[in-house]
Design a protein around this motif. Structure first.
Motif, mmCIF file in Angstrom:
data_model
loop_
_atom_site.group_PDB
_atom_site.id
_atom_site.type_symbol
_atom_site.label_atom_id
_atom_site.label_comp_id
_atom_site.label_asym_id
_atom_site.label_seq_id
_atom_site.Cartn_x
_atom_site.Cartn_y
_atom_site.Cartn_z
ATOM 1 N N MET A 242 -2.945 -24.029 32.591
ATOM 2 C CA MET A 242 -3.020 -22.578 32.455
ATOM 3 C C MET A 242 -4.281 -22.184 31.702
ATOM 4 S SD MET A 242 0.942 -21.788 31.396
ATOM 5 C CE MET A 242 2.244 -22.881 32.013
ATOM 6 N N GLN A 243 -4.727 -20.951 31.895
ATOM 7 C CA GLN A 243 -5.843 -20.413 31.129
ATOM 8 C C GLN A 243 -5.344 -19.932 29.775
ATOM 9 O OE1 GLN A 243 -8.570 -17.632 33.106
ATOM 10 N NE2 GLN A 243 -7.661 -18.221 35.061
ATOM 11 N N SER A 244 -6.157 -20.116 28.747
ATOM 12 C CA SER A 244 -5.811 -19.661 27.403
ATOM 13 C C SER A 244 -6.708 -18.489 27.017
ATOM 14 C CB SER A 244 -5.973 -20.801 26.392
ATOM 15 O OG SER A 244 -5.624 -20.373 25.094
ATOM 16 N N TRP A 245 -6.148 -17.284 27.056
ATOM 17 C CA TRP A 245 -6.831 -16.098 26.569
ATOM 18 C C TRP A 245 -6.335 -15.830 25.144
ATOM 19 C CZ3 TRP A 245 -6.551 -11.766 30.882
ATOM 20 C CH2 TRP A 245 -7.143 -12.239 32.065
ATOM 21 N N THR A 246 -6.987 -14.911 24.469
ATOM 22 C CA THR A 246 -6.454 -14.408 23.210
ATOM 23 C C THR A 246 -6.212 -12.906 23.362
ATOM 24 O OG1 THR A 246 -6.796 -14.236 20.819
ATOM 25 C CG2 THR A 246 -8.753 -13.986 22.199
ATOM 26 N N ASN A 247 -5.058 -12.462 22.885
ATOM 27 C CA ASN A 247 -4.770 -11.032 22.829
ATOM 28 C C ASN A 247 -5.188 -10.551 21.455
ATOM 29 O OD1 ASN A 247 -3.771 -8.451 22.699
ATOM 30 N ND2 ASN A 247 -1.668 -8.969 23.244
ATOM 31 N N ILE A 248 -6.430 -10.060 21.383
ATOM 32 C CA ILE A 248 -6.995 -9.662 20.104
ATOM 33 C C ILE A 248 -6.552 -8.242 19.788
ATOM 34 C CG2 ILE A 248 -9.182 -9.072 21.224
ATOM 35 C CD1 ILE A 248 -10.190 -10.274 18.277
ATOM 36 N N GLU A 249 -5.640 -8.128 18.853
ATOM 37 C CA GLU A 249 -5.076 -6.817 18.531
ATOM 38 C C GLU A 249 -6.110 -5.984 17.782
ATOM 39 O OE1 GLU A 249 -0.389 -8.190 18.281
ATOM 40 O OE2 GLU A 249 -1.519 -7.868 16.419
ATOM 41 N N SER A 250 -6.399 -4.807 18.311
ATOM 42 C CA SER A 250 -7.375 -3.917 17.685
ATOM 43 C C SER A 250 -6.701 -2.885 16.786
ATOM 44 C CB SER A 250 -8.246 -3.238 18.747
ATOM 45 O OG SER A 250 -7.481 -2.812 19.847
ATOM 46 N N PHE A 251 -5.441 -3.145 16.425
ATOM 47 C CA PHE A 251 -4.748 -2.333 15.433
ATOM 48 C C PHE A 251 -4.409 -3.220 14.238
ATOM 49 C CE2 PHE A 251 -1.441 -4.110 18.113
ATOM 50 C CZ PHE A 251 -0.456 -4.499 17.212
ATOM 51 N N ASP A 252 -4.118 -2.583 13.115
ATOM 52 C CA ASP A 252 -3.941 -3.301 11.855
ATOM 53 C C ASP A 252 -2.457 -3.465 11.531
ATOM 54 O OD1 ASP A 252 -4.254 -4.382 9.298
ATOM 55 O OD2 ASP A 252 -5.999 -3.134 8.879
ATOM 56 N N ARG A 253 -2.046 -4.718 11.288
ATOM 57 C CA ARG A 253 -0.669 -5.001 10.888
ATOM 58 C C ARG A 253 -0.520 -5.131 9.372
ATOM 59 N NH1 ARG A 253 2.921 -6.541 14.909
ATOM 60 N NH2 ARG A 253 2.016 -7.057 16.943
ATOM 61 N N ASP A 254 -1.590 -4.909 8.612
ATOM 62 C CA ASP A 254 -1.578 -5.207 7.181
ATOM 63 C C ASP A 254 -1.262 -4.007 6.297
ATOM 64 O OD1 ASP A 254 -2.338 -7.776 7.875
ATOM 65 O OD2 ASP A 254 -4.473 -7.338 7.680
ATOM 66 N N MET A 255 -0.882 -2.896 6.892
ATOM 67 C CA MET A 255 -0.570 -1.712 6.092
ATOM 68 C C MET A 255 0.729 -1.090 6.594
ATOM 69 S SD MET A 255 -3.539 0.864 7.515
ATOM 70 C CE MET A 255 -4.834 -0.263 7.015
ATOM 71 N N PRO A 256 1.413 -0.327 5.745
ATOM 72 C CA PRO A 256 2.726 0.207 6.135
ATOM 73 C C PRO A 256 2.673 1.305 7.191
ATOM 74 C CG PRO A 256 2.090 0.987 3.954
ATOM 75 C CD PRO A 256 1.079 -0.038 4.343
ATOM 76 N N ILE A 257 1.493 1.876 7.449
ATOM 77 C CA ILE A 257 1.372 2.888 8.507
ATOM 78 C C ILE A 257 1.208 2.160 9.831
ATOM 79 C CG2 ILE A 257 0.053 4.849 9.365
ATOM 80 C CD1 ILE A 257 -0.965 5.255 6.494
ATOM 81 N N LYS A 258 2.152 2.313 10.739
ATOM 82 C CA LYS A 258 2.137 1.599 12.017
ATOM 83 C C LYS A 258 1.871 2.591 13.142
ATOM 84 C CE LYS A 258 5.404 -1.772 10.214
ATOM 85 N NZ LYS A 258 6.761 -2.349 10.297
ATOM 86 N N PHE A 259 0.754 2.493 13.836
ATOM 87 C CA PHE A 259 -0.310 1.505 13.670
ATOM 88 C C PHE A 259 -1.641 2.246 13.707
ATOM 89 C CE2 PHE A 259 3.128 -0.864 15.691
ATOM 90 C CZ PHE A 259 3.263 -1.945 14.823
#
Length: 320
Positions: A242-259
């Motif tokens: 299989m091909q290995s891509w990365t799903n690079i999240e352009s939102f921040d998971r490090d703060m309580p405001i989602k997202f």
């Protein structure tokens, strides 16, 4: 040319289940495809064709069997036309009933999506840009029925469409793997590297032949741990063809405001880790909310500007 790993694909999150809807029409979407094209995005992936009762195209099957609302605009047709216009590959995302998020069992999603896959390819399969499928049923470790559901749905996609590729985007059960509805941003327990390898080795074995591309979500582990997990993902993908891509999240998971849009430095750290790990392509979740110059988030256009500045040399060599 620097030959960095740059973002060349994005999800399209038009249902907007847990982020605000931007209420764009075709004119705004056309502009967004232009912005995508400018930075080298050549692949767009519909995150899901529907969630619960809200759907992206007037599916006779879903309206009849699930009492789904008939949408005012056929967004699948619109996205395919824009993909045709801008010479992009379009991957169709399957339906998410929302039930398995409550029950933890994916099995009831199989028969439902069989019908949708058949309906969709009959209606839209002649578009030049229709190049693949995305199985929107997100899985991680030991999700009940997940291997069977993903394998059967992937094989059905391929059978109906004469072998078009199938993409999945699972998550790593790391420290930041918490539900969006939870108030916390992290948990105490997380999967170890050895556990991740062993459990995903079983999953890859079970879905081999049904899935062509695996793009793990990259936001659930710490930044200094990410490369180690990506290396394992790449090793497993290679082993099972299989091909290995990365799903690079352009939102921040490090703060309580989602997202909210992510800090550029964090995005860069993740892209560099993915390059070192040998990921073949970077897809982001997702351009239109978190990176677009016309996003409802002011920070998104600044992220776009910083991205273009940093990767100026790479982007200048793109053949658009």
């Amino acid at each position: 040319m620097k030959n960095n790993l740059v973002i060349s694909a994005t999800f399209l999150d038009e249902i907007s289940h847990d982020i605000p809807h931007q209420n764009w029409g075709k004119e705004e979407w056309d502009r967004d495809f232009k912005h995508m094209k400018k930075i080298g995005i050549n692949t767009v992936v519909l995150i899901r064709c529907g969630y619960q009762k809200f759907i992206t195209y007037p599916s006779e099957y879903l309206i009849k069997t699930k009492d789904c609302f008939s949408p005012p605009v056929d967004l699948v047709q619109q996205f395919l036309e824009l993909s045709d216009k801008y010479d992009m590959d379009f991957y169709f995302g399957t339906y998410d009933s929302g039930i398995y998020w409550e029950t933890g069992d994916m099995m009831q999603e199989i028969d439902l999506n069989f019908k949708i896959i058949e309906e969709v390819f009959e209606i839209y399969g002649d578009h030049n840009s229709f190049k693949g499928w995305y199985l929107s049923l997100e899985l991680s470790r030991k999700t009940k029925g997940a291997i069977t559901a993903i394998a059967e749905l992937g094989k059905h996609c391929k059978s109906v469409s004469h072998g078009l590729p199938v993409l999945i985007s699972p998550w790593i059960d790391g420290k930041k793997a918490v539900m969006a509805s939870e108030a916390s941003i992290s948990k105490t327990n997380s999967i170890s590297l050895d556990e991740h390898f062993n459990e995903w080795n079983d999953i890859f074995k079970g879905i081999q032949g049904a899935v062509d591309i695996v793009a793990f979500q990259d936001g659930h582990v710490e930044y200094d741990e990410l490369e180690d997990y990506l290396v394992i993902n790449k090793k497993l993908a290679d082993a099972y063809g299989m091909q290995s891509w990365t799903n690079i999240e352009s939102f921040d998971r490090d703060m309580p405001i989602k997202f909210l849009p992510i800090k550029f430095e964090k995005l860069l750290l993740k892209l560099e880790a993915a390059k070192r790990a040998g990921c073949e392509k970077a897809i982001t979740f997702e351009f239109s909310h978190f990176m677009s110059p016309q996003s409802s988030y002011l920070q998104a256009r600044h992220l776009y500007n910083r991205y273009v500045e940093h990767f100026k040399e790479d982007l200048s060599n793109l053949k658009l």
